[in-house]
Design an enzyme around this catalytic site. Structure first.
Site, PDB file in Angstrom:
ATOM      1  N   ARG A  56     -15.388  -3.282  -4.467  1.00  0.00           N
ATOM      2  CA  ARG A  56     -14.080  -3.909  -4.646  1.00  0.00           C
ATOM      3  C   ARG A  56     -14.054  -4.763  -5.913  1.00  0.00           C
ATOM      4  O   ARG A  56     -14.988  -5.519  -6.180  1.00  0.00           O
ATOM      5  CB  ARG A  56     -13.741  -4.790  -3.436  1.00  0.00           C
TER       6      ARG A  56
ATOM      7  N   ARG B 225      -4.897  -4.935 -13.119  1.00  0.00           N
ATOM      8  CA  ARG B 225      -3.623  -5.507 -12.702  1.00  0.00           C
ATOM      9  C   ARG B 225      -2.653  -5.415 -13.875  1.00  0.00           C
ATOM     10  O   ARG B 225      -2.847  -6.022 -14.924  1.00  0.00           O
ATOM     11  CB  ARG B 225      -3.814  -6.956 -12.264  1.00  0.00           C
TER      12      ARG B 225
ATOM     13  N   LYS C  49       0.834  -1.203   0.000  1.00  0.00           N
ATOM     14  CA  LYS C  49       0.000   0.000   0.000  1.00  0.00           C
ATOM     15  C   LYS C  49       0.875   1.261   0.000  1.00  0.00           C
ATOM     16  O   LYS C  49       0.666   2.182  -0.787  1.00  0.00           O
ATOM     17  CB  LYS C  49      -0.915   0.014   1.225  1.00  0.00           C
TER      18      LYS C  49
ATOM     19  N   GLU D 252      -1.810   0.557  -5.906  1.00  0.00           N
ATOM     20  CA  GLU D 252      -1.008  -0.369  -5.100  1.00  0.00           C
ATOM     21  C   GLU D 252       0.164  -0.878  -5.931  1.00  0.00           C
ATOM     22  O   GLU D 252       0.120  -0.874  -7.166  1.00  0.00           O
ATOM     23  CB  GLU D 252      -1.837  -1.568  -4.612  1.00  0.00           C
TER      24      GLU D 252
ATOM     25  N   LYS E 229      -8.751   1.936   3.919  1.00  0.00           N
ATOM     26  CA  LYS E 229      -8.281   0.556   3.933  1.00  0.00           C
ATOM     27  C   LYS E 229      -7.076   0.384   4.848  1.00  0.00           C
ATOM     28  O   LYS E 229      -6.297   1.320   5.068  1.00  0.00           O
ATOM     29  CB  LYS E 229      -7.939   0.087   2.524  1.00  0.00           C
TER      30      LYS E 229
ATOM     31  N   ARG F 139     -10.224  -6.176 -13.115  1.00  0.00           N
ATOM     32  CA  ARG F 139     -11.040  -6.884 -12.122  1.00  0.00           C
ATOM     33  C   ARG F 139     -12.235  -5.981 -11.808  1.00  0.00           C
ATOM     34  O   ARG F 139     -12.090  -4.965 -11.123  1.00  0.00           O
ATOM     35  CB  ARG F 139     -10.196  -7.208 -10.906  1.00  0.00           C
TER      36      ARG F 139
ATOM     37  N   ASP G 211      -1.432  -2.069  -9.423  1.00  0.00           N
ATOM     38  CA  ASP G 211      -2.878  -1.907  -9.498  1.00  0.00           C
ATOM     39  C   ASP G 211      -3.175  -0.485  -9.950  1.00  0.00           C
ATOM     40  O   ASP G 211      -2.709   0.488  -9.327  1.00  0.00           O
ATOM     41  CB  ASP G 211      -3.536  -2.178  -8.144  1.00  0.00           C
TER      42      ASP G 211
ATOM     43  N   ASN H  83       2.128  -4.410  -5.835  1.00  0.00           N
ATOM     44  CA  ASN H  83       2.147  -5.746  -5.253  1.00  0.00           C
ATOM     45  C   ASN H  83       3.475  -6.438  -5.541  1.00  0.00           C
ATOM     46  O   ASN H  83       3.869  -6.567  -6.700  1.00  0.00           O
ATOM     47  CB  ASN H  83       0.986  -6.570  -5.810  1.00  0.00           C
TER      48      ASN H  83
END
Length: 316
Positions: free
Chosen positions: A232, A209, A124, A280, A159, A224, A272, A282
């Site tokens: 979400r 992604r 994050k 984000e 979050k 997504r 993301d 990842n």
């Protein structure tokens, strides 16, 4: 090559969509020896990091997808590459694992992603290093600051910093419904630091992604898309995964920050992106390999193993 995968138990793999399985399958197809072990299998004894590993042979079957040799204890430096694919939660056990892998690196092991880089890049918080690509963001445990951020932006996502799969994500619209409860719950009344981000309406078109391998973006992304009234897009939260060609904006973000992340030891990164904004970074076990390959024909696992072969051979 001898490639060892540090992963969760093989019995938990859903091979029809598992990215680690796709990596293993591609490595085996090229004739590489594939090994697997779990974090609990690592040992530091007399200054040497070893692990109880199992060589596996892929059968090509849906059930009984691998055949295992007898487990053996070997130093991690025995392998040409160690692929870190343990899923979060990123708790202290995960951190201890990165310490052991880092010691193994000093003894000659080649680990991807590099354990120190994984540890240093909170999925994050890392976006704070690239704020030119982010929507308005606040990280704090202070309730007054969080309330002020909401008052300023009106529609906000809250979050935790250690969540995964969309867990613990809340949207508070401009009516402020449940704002106090959300802040109190996520911060544990000021004890935990959290993130607040201005809501990005483009989430309706998907949380993209963007996979980046050795600094280069994969030419397709996985959108997504939230379903029903869900905010979400995470697949774990019921989002629909739709592969799409990478956009100019997504490519620009990936090409701007991908080489820097690769130079830090992050061979595989999952960015993301919602609309025009990075949300984000990842680094633990980025996924979506098979979804992209199945829908587009682009072989993500082949691109990844190409990169592993290239980086592993740099030591010779």
């Amino acid at each position: 090559m001898k490639i060892a995968f540090l992963a969760d138990p093989l019995s938990t793999f859903k091979i029809y969509k598992d990215s680690t399985f796709a990596m293993m399958r591609e490595a085996a197809k090229r004739g590489h020896a594939v090994y697997a072990f779990e974090q609990r299998d690592m040992v530091l004894e007399e200054g040497v990091v070893s692990a109880v590993v199992t060589r596996i042979h892929l059968t090509g079957e849906a059930d009984g997808w691998y055949r295992a040799d007898r487990p053996e204890s070997v130093q991690l430096s025995f392998f040409d590459a160690v692929i870190e694919r343990k899923d979060p939660p990123f708790d202290m056990e995960y951190v201890y694992g990165t310490y052991l892998l880092e010691l193994a690196e000093r003894q000659g092991a080649r680990v991807f992603n590099r354990p120190g880089a994984i540890r240093d890049h909170n999925e994050k918080l890392t976006i704070g290093q690239f704020s030119q690509y982010t929507s308005p963001t606040l990280v704090t445990s202070d309730a007054a600051r969080l309330r002020a951020f909401h008052e300023k932006h009106g529609d906000v996502i809250f979050k935790p910093l250690d969540g995964m799969g969309g867990a613990g994500i809340f949207r508070v619209k401009d009516d402020g419904m449940n704002l106090g409860s959300v802040i109190e719950s996520l911060t544990a009344n000021g004890k935990h630091t959290i993130m607040a981000q201005k809501y990005i309406p483009a989430i309706k078109q998907g949380d993209k992604r963007v996979l980046v391998i050795n600094g280069q973006p994969v030419p397709f992304t996985l959108a997504r898309i939230p379903q029903g009234n869900e905010v979400r897009g995470n697949l774990a939260a019921g989002g629909l995964g739709v592969a799409m060609p990478i956009t100019e904006r997504e490519r620009a973000i990936a090409e701007a920050i991908g080489p820097e992340l690769a130079a830090r030891g992050l061979l595989l990164v999952g960015l993301d992106v919602i609309g025009d904004f990075l949300t984000e970074v990842n680094v633990t076990s980025p996924t979506c390999f098979q979804e992209i390959t199945d829908q587009t024909g682009f072989d993500v696992a082949a691109m990844f193993i190409d990169a592993v072969e290239l980086k592993a051979n740099e030591k010779h």
